[in-house]
Structure formats: structure tokens, C-alpha cells
Design a protein around this motif. Structure first.
Motif, PDB file in Angstrom:
ATOM      1  N   LEU A   1      35.623  40.348  41.811  1.00 11.92           N
ATOM      2  CA  LEU A   1      34.977  38.762  41.539  1.00 11.92           C
ATOM      3  C   LEU A   1      36.174  38.418  40.803  1.00 11.92           C
ATOM      4  O   LEU A   1      36.391  37.225  41.900  1.00 11.92           O
ATOM      5  N   LEU A   2      36.742  38.550  40.237  1.00  7.12           N
ATOM      6  CA  LEU A   2      37.176  37.358  39.420  1.00  7.12           C
ATOM      7  C   LEU A   2      38.601  37.590  40.977  1.00  7.12           C
ATOM      8  O   LEU A   2      39.770  36.048  40.914  1.00  7.12           O
TER       9      LEU A   2
ATOM     10  N   LEU B   1      40.682  43.329  46.166  1.00  2.00           N
ATOM     11  CA  LEU B   1      40.961  42.345  44.996  1.00  2.00           C
ATOM     12  C   LEU B   1      40.640  42.484  43.485  1.00  2.00           C
ATOM     13  O   LEU B   1      41.049  41.890  42.755  1.00  2.00           O
ATOM     14  N   ARG B   2      41.024  43.987  43.097  1.00  2.00           N
ATOM     15  CA  ARG B   2      40.849  44.405  41.968  1.00  2.00           C
ATOM     16  C   ARG B   2      42.524  43.819  41.494  1.00  2.00           C
ATOM     17  O   ARG B   2      42.799  43.775  40.855  1.00  2.00           O
TER      18      ARG B   2
ATOM     19  N   ALA C   1      42.921  45.553  34.731  1.00  2.00           N
ATOM     20  CA  ALA C   1      41.531  44.469  36.008  1.00  2.00           C
ATOM     21  C   ALA C   1      41.255  46.013  37.252  1.00  2.00           C
ATOM     22  O   ALA C   1      40.320  45.831  38.149  1.00  2.00           O
ATOM     23  N   PHE C   2      41.860  47.394  36.893  1.00  2.00           N
ATOM     24  CA  PHE C   2      41.712  48.297  37.719  1.00  2.00           C
ATOM     25  C   PHE C   2      40.236  48.966  37.096  1.00  2.00           C
ATOM     26  O   PHE C   2      39.208  50.304  37.490  1.00  2.00           O
ATOM     27  N   ARG C   3      39.980  48.956  35.451  1.00  2.00           N
ATOM     28  CA  ARG C   3      39.529  49.582  35.018  1.00  2.00           C
ATOM     29  C   ARG C   3      37.944  48.355  35.221  1.00  2.00           C
ATOM     30  O   ARG C   3      36.888  48.888  34.228  1.00  2.00           O
ATOM     31  N   GLY C   4      38.070  47.443  34.915  1.00  2.00           N
ATOM     32  CA  GLY C   4      36.149  46.805  34.669  1.00  2.00           C
ATOM     33  C   GLY C   4      35.602  46.311  35.912  1.00  2.00           C
ATOM     34  O   GLY C   4      35.056  45.053  35.404  1.00  2.00           O
ATOM     35  N   GLY C   5      35.379  46.959  36.839  1.00  2.00           N
ATOM     36  CA  GLY C   5      34.051  46.597  37.931  1.00  2.00           C
ATOM     37  C   GLY C   5      34.430  45.940  38.424  1.00  2.00           C
ATOM     38  O   GLY C   5      35.210  45.026  38.395  1.00  2.00           O
ATOM     39  N   SER C   6      33.120  45.781  38.809  1.00  2.00           N
ATOM     40  CA  SER C   6      32.707  44.646  39.695  1.00  2.00           C
ATOM     41  C   SER C   6      33.062  43.029  39.065  1.00  2.00           C
ATOM     42  O   SER C   6      33.570  42.071  40.593  1.00  2.00           O
TER      43      SER C   6
END
Length: 149
Positions: free
Chosen positions: A55-56, A34-35, A46-51
Motif C-alpha cells: 500500500l505504501l 509495489l514493495r 519493504a519486502f518483509r512488511g506485508g500488505s
């Protein structure tokens, strides 16, 4: 209502297939996939932003599935008024793969992936079954009104 149901079915089938393939190949969490979807719009952050990024990615996935579903219902029956469900499903699955892999992904911020013929074939089959078949079946059996177009 038919478009909404078809969108949810197609989006979910595609997501389940993508998760299954991803997990079987990498043995990693589907949140990474999903990331990766989010990275097409936001790049490596996007790989550093967590859950929130996962969700995005889920939202992006279903938004893209909605676009493909609506496009099918609005355009394909007018372009290809005859033909069977299976023929339309195969043609549309191929069409979606070509547009996504030769136009959308190269224009995105996602990291380029090497072309692997077997994986391309697997992904095409997934798109035929997950997007093409539900759209072709629903549009054939529950067509939208033409509104004079």
C-alpha cells in the motif's frame, strides 16, 4: 481540476503498464512490484512488511506521478511554449526517464538494476505514453492560468 484528472490518468496508465510488464516478465504478484517501489525509500525491509508495504508503494507511486504532473503543468509550458503534443510527450517521457533512472533511483535505497537497453526503451515508451502524452495533451488543451508569471 485538470491537474488532478491528468495526475490520476497518468498515474493509473503508468501503473497498469508497469503491472502488465512486471507480470509478463516474472509471473509474480504485482504486490511485489509495489514493495519494490517502497524499497526505494525503506530499503530491503519493504519486502518483509506485508500488505502495508505494498500500500505504501502504491501511495509512493501516485505521489511521484503527482509530482511529474504538476511539474509539467507549471514548468514545461513556460520552457517550451511552442511545439506539438507529441513532441512534448516524447521529450517529457525521455526527461522523466533520465531523471528517475540517472538521479532518483541511484540516490534511493533500492537495489541497483542492470542496464538492459531493450528494457530501457520499453520503459521510455511507457513514460511517453503514460506520463508525457496525458500531461502534454491536458496542458495544451486546458492550460493553467499564468498568475502573472
Amino acid at each position: 481540476m485538470t491537474v488532478v484528472i491528468t495526475w490520476l490518468v497518468a498515474g493509473t496508465l503508468d501503473l497498469v503498464a508497469a503491472f502488465t510488464l512486471f507480470i509478463s516478465q516474472t509471473n509474480k504478484s504485482p504486490t511485489l512490484l509495489l514493495r519494490s517501489i517502497t524499497s526505494a525509500a525503506l530499503g530491503s525491509r519493504a519486502f518483509r512488511g506485508g500488505s502495508v508495504m505494498a500500500l505504501l508503494g502504491l501511495i509512493f507511486h501516485y505521489a511521484i506521478a503527482l509530482c511529474w504532473t504538476v511539474f509539467y503543468f507549471v514548468v514545461i509550458p513556460r520552457l517550451l511554449p511552442c511545439g506539438g503534443v507529441l513532441t512534448h510527450a516524447v521529450a517529457y517521457g525521455l526527461f522523466v526517464w533520465v531523471i528517475m533512472n540517472l538521479i532518483v533511483l541511484p540516490l534511493s535505497k533500492a537495489e541497483p538494476r542492470p542496464f538492459v537497453p531493450l528494457m530501457a526503451l520499453v520503459n521510455i515508451v511507457i513514460l511517453i505514453l503514460a506520463i508525457g502524452l496525458p500531461c502534454a495533451y491536458a496542458a495544451k488543451n486546458y492550460p493553467l492560468p499564468s498568475f502573472g508569471f
